[in-house]
Design a protein around this motif. Structure first.
Motif, PDB file in Angstrom:
ATOM      1  N   ASN A  44      21.968  24.710  48.349  1.00  0.00           N
ATOM      2  CA  ASN A  44      20.816  24.880  49.147  1.00  0.00           C
ATOM      3  C   ASN A  44      19.377  24.667  48.721  1.00  0.00           C
ATOM      4  N   THR A  45      19.561  24.173  47.469  1.00  0.00           N
ATOM      5  CA  THR A  45      18.259  23.904  46.660  1.00  0.00           C
ATOM      6  C   THR A  45      17.407  22.739  47.711  1.00  0.00           C
ATOM      7  N   ALA A  46      18.346  21.545  47.931  1.00  0.00           N
ATOM      8  CA  ALA A  46      17.421  20.613  48.940  1.00  0.00           C
ATOM      9  C   ALA A  46      16.621  21.063  50.064  1.00  0.00           C
ATOM     10  N   GLN A  47      17.087  22.310  50.612  1.00  0.00           N
ATOM     11  CA  GLN A  47      16.599  22.952  51.811  1.00  0.00           C
ATOM     12  C   GLN A  47      15.257  23.336  51.539  1.00  0.00           C
ATOM     13  N   VAL A  48      15.166  24.143  50.231  1.00  0.00           N
ATOM     14  CA  VAL A  48      13.761  24.374  49.909  1.00  0.00           C
ATOM     15  C   VAL A  48      12.762  23.557  49.452  1.00  0.00           C
ATOM     16  N   LEU A  49      13.298  22.580  48.924  1.00  0.00           N
ATOM     17  CA  LEU A  49      12.440  21.375  48.726  1.00  0.00           C
ATOM     18  C   LEU A  49      12.004  20.458  49.948  1.00  0.00           C
ATOM     19  N   GLN A  50      12.831  20.540  50.761  1.00  0.00           N
ATOM     20  CA  GLN A  50      12.553  19.964  52.018  1.00  0.00           C
ATOM     21  C   GLN A  50      11.524  20.818  52.767  1.00  0.00           C
ATOM     22  N   ALA A  51      11.535  22.067  52.627  1.00  0.00           N
ATOM     23  CA  ALA A  51      10.413  22.989  53.178  1.00  0.00           C
ATOM     24  C   ALA A  51       9.137  22.880  52.160  1.00  0.00           C
ATOM     25  N   GLY A  52       9.004  22.167  51.319  1.00  0.00           N
ATOM     26  CA  GLY A  52       7.884  21.946  50.562  1.00  0.00           C
ATOM     27  C   GLY A  52       7.566  22.617  49.124  1.00  0.00           C
ATOM     28  N   ALA A  53       8.721  23.254  48.668  1.00  0.00           N
ATOM     29  CA  ALA A  53       8.653  24.116  47.487  1.00  0.00           C
ATOM     30  C   ALA A  53       8.423  22.998  46.393  1.00  0.00           C
ATOM     31  N   ASN A  54       7.689  23.518  45.435  1.00  0.00           N
ATOM     32  CA  ASN A  54       7.301  22.777  44.066  1.00  0.00           C
ATOM     33  C   ASN A  54       8.671  22.749  43.203  1.00  0.00           C
ATOM     34  N   GLY A  55       9.472  24.030  43.495  1.00  0.00           N
ATOM     35  CA  GLY A  55      10.657  24.249  42.591  1.00  0.00           C
ATOM     36  C   GLY A  55      11.292  25.301  42.912  1.00  0.00           C
ATOM     37  N   ILE A  56      12.236  25.776  42.146  1.00  0.00           N
ATOM     38  CA  ILE A  56      13.178  26.769  42.342  1.00  0.00           C
ATOM     39  C   ILE A  56      13.150  27.806  41.042  1.00  0.00           C
ATOM     40  N   ALA A  57      13.341  29.181  41.469  1.00  0.00           N
ATOM     41  CA  ALA A  57      13.646  30.077  40.312  1.00  0.00           C
ATOM     42  C   ALA A  57      15.099  30.980  40.513  1.00  0.00           C
ATOM     43  N   VAL A  58      15.841  30.881  39.257  1.00  0.00           N
ATOM     44  CA  VAL A  58      17.043  31.160  39.589  1.00  0.00           C
ATOM     45  C   VAL A  58      17.419  32.189  38.664  1.00  0.00           C
ATOM     46  N   MET A  59      18.346  33.270  38.767  1.00  0.00           N
ATOM     47  CA  MET A  59      18.724  34.317  37.953  1.00  0.00           C
ATOM     48  C   MET A  59      20.149  34.255  37.750  1.00  0.00           C
ATOM     49  N   SER A  60      21.053  34.848  38.998  1.00  0.00           N
ATOM     50  CA  SER A  60      22.301  35.174  38.715  1.00  0.00           C
ATOM     51  C   SER A  60      23.067  33.639  39.062  1.00  0.00           C
ATOM     52  N   GLY A  61      22.689  32.588  39.582  1.00  0.00           N
ATOM     53  CA  GLY A  61      23.150  31.438  39.683  1.00  0.00           C
ATOM     54  C   GLY A  61      23.392  30.841  38.445  1.00  0.00           C
ATOM     55  N   VAL A  62      22.519  31.061  37.457  1.00  0.00           N
ATOM     56  CA  VAL A  62      22.751  30.284  36.097  1.00  0.00           C
ATOM     57  C   VAL A  62      23.386  31.407  35.108  1.00  0.00           C
ATOM     58  N   LEU A  63      22.854  32.753  35.028  1.00  0.00           N
ATOM     59  CA  LEU A  63      23.121  33.581  34.326  1.00  0.00           C
ATOM     60  C   LEU A  63      24.421  34.264  34.401  1.00  0.00           C
ATOM     61  N   ASP A  64      24.951  34.206  35.622  1.00  0.00           N
ATOM     62  CA  ASP A  64      26.419  34.914  35.922  1.00  0.00           C
ATOM     63  C   ASP A  64      27.315  33.815  35.986  1.00  0.00           C
ATOM     64  N   ALA A  65      26.971  32.590  35.662  1.00  0.00           N
ATOM     65  CA  ALA A  65      28.053  31.474  36.038  1.00  0.00           C
ATOM     66  C   ALA A  65      28.936  31.746  34.781  1.00  0.00           C
ATOM     67  N   ARG A  66      30.240  31.031  35.034  1.00  0.00           N
ATOM     68  CA  ARG A  66      31.065  31.064  33.926  1.00  0.00           C
ATOM     69  C   ARG A  66      30.732  30.050  32.775  1.00  0.00           C
ATOM     70  N   ASP A  67      30.033  28.999  33.260  1.00  0.00           N
ATOM     71  CA  ASP A  67      29.507  27.766  32.402  1.00  0.00           C
ATOM     72  C   ASP A  67      28.055  27.650  32.842  1.00  0.00           C
ATOM     73  N   PRO A  68      27.078  28.339  32.076  1.00  0.00           N
ATOM     74  CA  PRO A  68      25.904  28.187  32.518  1.00  0.00           C
ATOM     75  C   PRO A  68      25.037  27.193  32.477  1.00  0.00           C
ATOM     76  N   LEU A  69      25.450  26.190  31.346  1.00  0.00           N
ATOM     77  CA  LEU A  69      25.012  24.582  31.288  1.00  0.00           C
ATOM     78  C   LEU A  69      25.487  23.789  32.406  1.00  0.00           C
ATOM     79  N   ALA A  70      26.660  24.188  32.707  1.00  0.00           N
ATOM     80  CA  ALA A  70      27.124  23.069  33.820  1.00  0.00           C
ATOM     81  C   ALA A  70      26.440  23.808  35.209  1.00  0.00           C
ATOM     82  N   ALA A  71      26.224  24.644  35.216  1.00  0.00           N
ATOM     83  CA  ALA A  71      25.252  25.423  36.548  1.00  0.00           C
ATOM     84  C   ALA A  71      23.921  24.700  36.342  1.00  0.00           C
ATOM     85  N   ILE A  72      23.275  24.775  35.284  1.00  0.00           N
ATOM     86  CA  ILE A  72      22.049  24.184  35.216  1.00  0.00           C
ATOM     87  C   ILE A  72      21.959  22.633  35.663  1.00  0.00           C
ATOM     88  N   LYS A  73      23.094  21.988  35.090  1.00  0.00           N
ATOM     89  CA  LYS A  73      23.039  20.601  35.327  1.00  0.00           C
ATOM     90  C   LYS A  73      23.050  20.340  36.900  1.00  0.00           C
TER      91      LYS A  73
END
Length: 212
Positions: free
Chosen positions: A166-195
């Protein structure tokens, strides 16, 4: 320096993960992010100072570190900035005394965005946009309200329930970027999630115009 230029990617600590574990994740992912927020409300000033030292010893750039609320710790550690809440010192006062800091404000409404811009904030973090595990009983703001906020012409970072899908949706809404917590920190592979996130951020919103 972040590997993409146009959109920002902020990572926020969750206040629960051991700092040693957070540090190990950051060692892998920090080249891919714009800012690293230390949101550790339960920590004392001394503990927060020691946390910054731990990150610095692991060669994590202090220029990317943002301290939430604790201006005193930000000053002595010489990090990149501070993130202010509704109970914090007003950004204009901080900016006047400490112009070296990048100053963000956490907001939850259009009116708070107006105040943050008028008081000299460099950017705002707004949310939560989508349903979030951290706020299960609070209705999300949604992308339409986000789109209204981005009309204020202050850099807006969206937070809350944001996934690569859903990141593209917030960019379409005009956001300059995103802030994430669990989507990366709770991921099984944080580096893959970041990418997965950065792939979308580098593409931008994928459309011309904003979300309607």
């Amino acid at each position: 320096m972040c590997i993409f230029k146009d959109k920002e990617f902020h990572i926020i600590s969750n206040g629960k993960m051991p700092i040693e574990q957070f540090r190990e994740i950051l060692i892998d992912i920090h080249p891919y992010v714009t800012a690293i927020h230390l949101r550790e409300k339960q920590k004392t000033a001394r503990e927060l100072f020691q946390t910054v030292q731990l990150l610095h010893a692991a060669n994590i750039p202090l220029s990317k570190v943002i301290i939430n609320d604790r201006l005193d710790v930000a000053l002595v550690t010489r990090v990149g900035g501070v993130q202010l809440a509704f109970h914090s010192i007003e950004p204009a006062i901080v900016k006047e005394s400490f112009p070296q800091f990048r100053i963000g404000c956490s907001i939850h409404s259009y009116e708070e965005g107006v105040d943050a811009k008028a008081n000299g904030a460099d950017y705002v973090i707004y949310g939560h946009i989508f349903p979030s595990q951290s706020k299960p009983d609070v209705a999300p703001k949604g992308v339409r309200k986000l789109s209204m906020l981005t009309q204020l012409d202050i850099p807006t970072i969206a937070i809350g329930g944001i996934t690569p899908e859903n990141t593209a949706q917030v960019l379409q809404a005009g956001a300059n970027g995103i802030a994430v917590m669990s989507g990366v920190l709770d991921a099984r592979d944080p580096l893959a999630a970041i990418k997965s996130y950065t792939k979308v951020l580098k593409m931008g919103d994928g459309k011309s115009g904003k979300f309607i």
